[in-house]
Write a protein that holds these residues in place. Sequence first.
Motif, PDB file in Angstrom:
ATOM      1  N   UNK A   1     -15.648 -10.243  16.327  1.00  0.00           N
ATOM      2  CA  UNK A   1     -16.923 -11.008  16.891  1.00  0.00           C
ATOM      3  C   UNK A   1     -17.118 -10.093  18.170  1.00  0.00           C
ATOM      4  N   UNK A   2     -16.564  -9.068  18.361  1.00  0.00           N
ATOM      5  CA  UNK A   2     -16.892  -8.405  19.801  1.00  0.00           C
ATOM      6  C   UNK A   2     -18.101  -7.414  19.563  1.00  0.00           C
ATOM      7  N   UNK A   3     -19.030  -7.037  20.308  1.00  0.00           N
ATOM      8  CA  UNK A   3     -19.899  -6.283  20.457  1.00  0.00           C
ATOM      9  C   UNK A   3     -19.522  -4.954  19.680  1.00  0.00           C
ATOM     10  N   UNK A   4     -20.349  -4.255  19.237  1.00  0.00           N
ATOM     11  CA  UNK A   4     -20.385  -2.979  18.490  1.00  0.00           C
ATOM     12  C   UNK A   4     -19.615  -1.946  19.395  1.00  0.00           C
ATOM     13  N   UNK A   5     -20.071  -1.904  20.428  1.00  0.00           N
ATOM     14  CA  UNK A   5     -19.677  -0.773  21.661  1.00  0.00           C
ATOM     15  C   UNK A   5     -18.132  -1.053  21.770  1.00  0.00           C
ATOM     16  N   UNK A   6     -17.667  -2.382  22.001  1.00  0.00           N
ATOM     17  CA  UNK A   6     -16.360  -2.620  22.128  1.00  0.00           C
ATOM     18  C   UNK A   6     -15.490  -2.352  21.089  1.00  0.00           C
ATOM     19  N   UNK A   7     -16.030  -2.478  19.528  1.00  0.00           N
ATOM     20  CA  UNK A   7     -15.019  -2.184  18.475  1.00  0.00           C
ATOM     21  C   UNK A   7     -15.054  -0.835  18.387  1.00  0.00           C
ATOM     22  N   UNK A   8     -16.170   0.012  18.769  1.00  0.00           N
ATOM     23  CA  UNK A   8     -15.918   1.553  18.830  1.00  0.00           C
ATOM     24  C   UNK A   8     -15.092   1.954  19.569  1.00  0.00           C
ATOM     25  N   UNK A   9     -15.068   1.459  20.828  1.00  0.00           N
ATOM     26  CA  UNK A   9     -14.099   1.913  22.093  1.00  0.00           C
ATOM     27  C   UNK A   9     -12.707   1.679  21.584  1.00  0.00           C
ATOM     28  N   UNK A  10     -12.433   0.544  21.070  1.00  0.00           N
ATOM     29  CA  UNK A  10     -11.015   0.347  20.711  1.00  0.00           C
ATOM     30  C   UNK A  10     -10.362   1.208  19.551  1.00  0.00           C
TER      31      UNK A  10
ATOM     32  N   UNK B   1     -15.298   4.713  12.687  1.00  0.00           N
ATOM     33  CA  UNK B   1     -16.400   5.175  13.593  1.00  0.00           C
ATOM     34  C   UNK B   1     -17.899   5.531  13.006  1.00  0.00           C
ATOM     35  N   UNK B   2     -17.554   6.067  11.861  1.00  0.00           N
ATOM     36  CA  UNK B   2     -18.773   6.442  10.733  1.00  0.00           C
ATOM     37  C   UNK B   2     -19.465   4.949  10.484  1.00  0.00           C
ATOM     38  N   UNK B   3     -18.641   3.928  10.022  1.00  0.00           N
ATOM     39  CA  UNK B   3     -19.198   2.672   9.658  1.00  0.00           C
ATOM     40  C   UNK B   3     -19.790   1.989  10.885  1.00  0.00           C
ATOM     41  N   UNK B   4     -19.547   2.038  12.086  1.00  0.00           N
ATOM     42  CA  UNK B   4     -20.074   1.649  12.969  1.00  0.00           C
ATOM     43  C   UNK B   4     -21.471   2.312  13.491  1.00  0.00           C
ATOM     44  N   UNK B   5     -21.587   3.753  13.413  1.00  0.00           N
ATOM     45  CA  UNK B   5     -22.694   4.385  13.601  1.00  0.00           C
ATOM     46  C   UNK B   5     -23.651   3.856  12.447  1.00  0.00           C
ATOM     47  N   UNK B   6     -23.189   3.722  11.239  1.00  0.00           N
ATOM     48  CA  UNK B   6     -24.051   3.045  10.130  1.00  0.00           C
ATOM     49  C   UNK B   6     -24.740   1.864  10.739  1.00  0.00           C
ATOM     50  N   UNK B   7     -23.854   0.991  11.187  1.00  0.00           N
ATOM     51  CA  UNK B   7     -24.240  -0.207  11.522  1.00  0.00           C
ATOM     52  C   UNK B   7     -25.377   0.035  12.834  1.00  0.00           C
ATOM     53  N   UNK B   8     -24.878   0.865  13.556  1.00  0.00           N
ATOM     54  CA  UNK B   8     -26.081   1.075  14.757  1.00  0.00           C
ATOM     55  C   UNK B   8     -27.420   1.377  14.426  1.00  0.00           C
TER      56      UNK B   8
ATOM     57  N   UNK C   1     -23.799  -4.430   9.862  1.00  0.00           N
ATOM     58  CA  UNK C   1     -22.490  -3.917   9.340  1.00  0.00           C
ATOM     59  C   UNK C   1     -22.945  -3.348   7.901  1.00  0.00           C
ATOM     60  N   UNK C   2     -22.169  -2.154   7.347  1.00  0.00           N
ATOM     61  CA  UNK C   2     -22.321  -1.804   6.012  1.00  0.00           C
ATOM     62  C   UNK C   2     -21.989  -2.884   5.141  1.00  0.00           C
ATOM     63  N   UNK C   3     -22.581  -2.733   4.067  1.00  0.00           N
ATOM     64  CA  UNK C   3     -22.293  -3.689   2.968  1.00  0.00           C
ATOM     65  C   UNK C   3     -21.160  -3.424   2.414  1.00  0.00           C
ATOM     66  N   UNK C   4     -20.669  -4.656   1.648  1.00  0.00           N
ATOM     67  CA  UNK C   4     -19.284  -4.624   1.121  1.00  0.00           C
ATOM     68  C   UNK C   4     -19.165  -3.513  -0.161  1.00  0.00           C
ATOM     69  N   UNK C   5     -20.333  -3.333  -0.742  1.00  0.00           N
ATOM     70  CA  UNK C   5     -20.214  -2.033  -1.570  1.00  0.00           C
ATOM     71  C   UNK C   5     -19.820  -0.927  -0.944  1.00  0.00           C
ATOM     72  N   UNK C   6     -20.744  -0.491   0.218  1.00  0.00           N
ATOM     73  CA  UNK C   6     -20.432   0.572   0.551  1.00  0.00           C
ATOM     74  C   UNK C   6     -18.972   0.718   1.671  1.00  0.00           C
ATOM     75  N   UNK C   7     -18.489  -0.487   1.895  1.00  0.00           N
ATOM     76  CA  UNK C   7     -17.305  -0.319   2.034  1.00  0.00           C
ATOM     77  C   UNK C   7     -16.328  -0.168   1.099  1.00  0.00           C
ATOM     78  N   UNK C   8     -16.371  -0.772   0.036  1.00  0.00           N
ATOM     79  CA  UNK C   8     -15.609  -0.414  -1.252  1.00  0.00           C
ATOM     80  C   UNK C   8     -15.563   0.844  -1.737  1.00  0.00           C
ATOM     81  N   UNK C   9     -16.585   1.483  -1.736  1.00  0.00           N
ATOM     82  CA  UNK C   9     -16.864   2.947  -2.118  1.00  0.00           C
ATOM     83  C   UNK C   9     -16.240   3.942  -1.213  1.00  0.00           C
ATOM     84  N   UNK C  10     -16.321   3.557   0.343  1.00  0.00           N
ATOM     85  CA  UNK C  10     -15.887   4.559   1.176  1.00  0.00           C
ATOM     86  C   UNK C  10     -14.304   4.283   1.113  1.00  0.00           C
ATOM     87  N   UNK C  11     -13.915   2.950   0.971  1.00  0.00           N
ATOM     88  CA  UNK C  11     -12.194   2.993   0.965  1.00  0.00           C
ATOM     89  C   UNK C  11     -11.768   3.874  -0.126  1.00  0.00           C
TER      90      UNK C  11
END
Length: 444
Positions: A88-97, A398-405, A410-420
């Motif tokens: 639920x955090x902003x994108x920049x905070x998730x990326x920072x963590x 971080x790549x997923x967050x860049x796609x989200x930006x 956010x990246x789609x579930x399909x994209x996340x599954x293929x990436x995983x």
Amino acid sequence: MLYTLLAFLVTLGVLVTFHELGHYWVARRCGVRVERFSIGFGKVLYRRRDRHGTEWAVSALPLGGYVAMQNDPPPGATLEQVQESFNCKPLWQRAAVVLAGPLANLILAVIIYALVGLLGAQEPAPVIAQPQAGTPAAQAGFQAGDRLIDIAGREVRSWNEARWEFMEALSSGGTLAVGVLDAQGQERERSLSLPAGEITPDNRDLLAQAGLALLPPRAVVQEVYKDSAGEQAGLQEKDIILALGSRQDPDVVQFVEQIQKSAGQTLALDVLRAGQVLHLSITPRAQAGEDGEVLGRIGAKIGPDFDMVHVRYGPVDSVRRGFVRTAETFWFSLKMIGRMITGEVSVRNVSGPVTIADYAGQTARIGLIAYLNFLALISISIGLLNLLPVPMLDGGHLLYYAIEAVRGKPASDRMLMIGQRLGLSALAVLMSIAFFNDITRLFS
């Protein structure tokens, strides 16, 4: 074996703890609820809960660690619980963590290199031997006794520093301006052209192949035993051997070999004592060796007389060098990964836990400075590995967050599954190569 295992566990513990502390510290600064901070995986051996509700744990399998955060709000969550959830955090905070873990490893390397500079160490002076004919160093005009003073405009004070400055050109090729102080005390500049060298894990010394090697140390008397042939000849501790018989400037091995095969023979012996050359005579005494062979003995302990320098830096220079060394090591390692992908560098250079454990034990035995340098190098490697844009690693997130930006969502579930799946496959291949290389090294 036990010592090596202990050194490896200390290495792993320090690096993993620092990495996870990076994630934890930034997560707490961003208001994310951290449920568990664990060193190791599997069964929890020790746990303690702090006032923030975080469980600090030590687990049975000490091959990593993790920070478990509250990713999503629980059912029926309050507003506060929603605000504490990572997703639920902003994108920049998730990326920072996510970024904080690898950055913590790089910061640790800076701290270690700065500490090494502050502590200082005895290192061999950068005085070279006569280059072999036809080597790049011989073609550039290097001579025995040349003392390296700067490489490509950067001062070097020891042989270790010189080797580091040559590293990039040795692997990629190039021409370097090398400042030297020759045997006559004159400053000169030599232009050294190096071909690109093939980096392999078989311990081939690219610098020696280029014709640059340390000037062999002269033999020095470290101890003379009572009532020995050495004492009778007048040898004293700290005498530097200049000549034995017809051999000039013998090294330790040459000196011992000549003594052993000269039982009962009187040899001329020239030594340097307190700046004066003394002419002595010595007669090795005959003594039976373990196999019955008669060998000459003089009853003295002979060792190498290395020209050593104490390399130490002030606080400001140590910190600056810590940043520079970390950045250069990171960049060099990144380029080596790129060259492995393109096939220019062998994947045999990839090391697994067995090799890392071996080097942890070796450097720990050498001394604190060697072990700290090893720790910094592995910390940089862990930081770099985790920044690679491979799903399952920090860099993949971080790549997923860049796609989200870019997409605005956010990246789609399909994209996340293929990436995983791709990430798991890539990590499986990498681990297989690492373990294969480890096993090969053990039996080769």
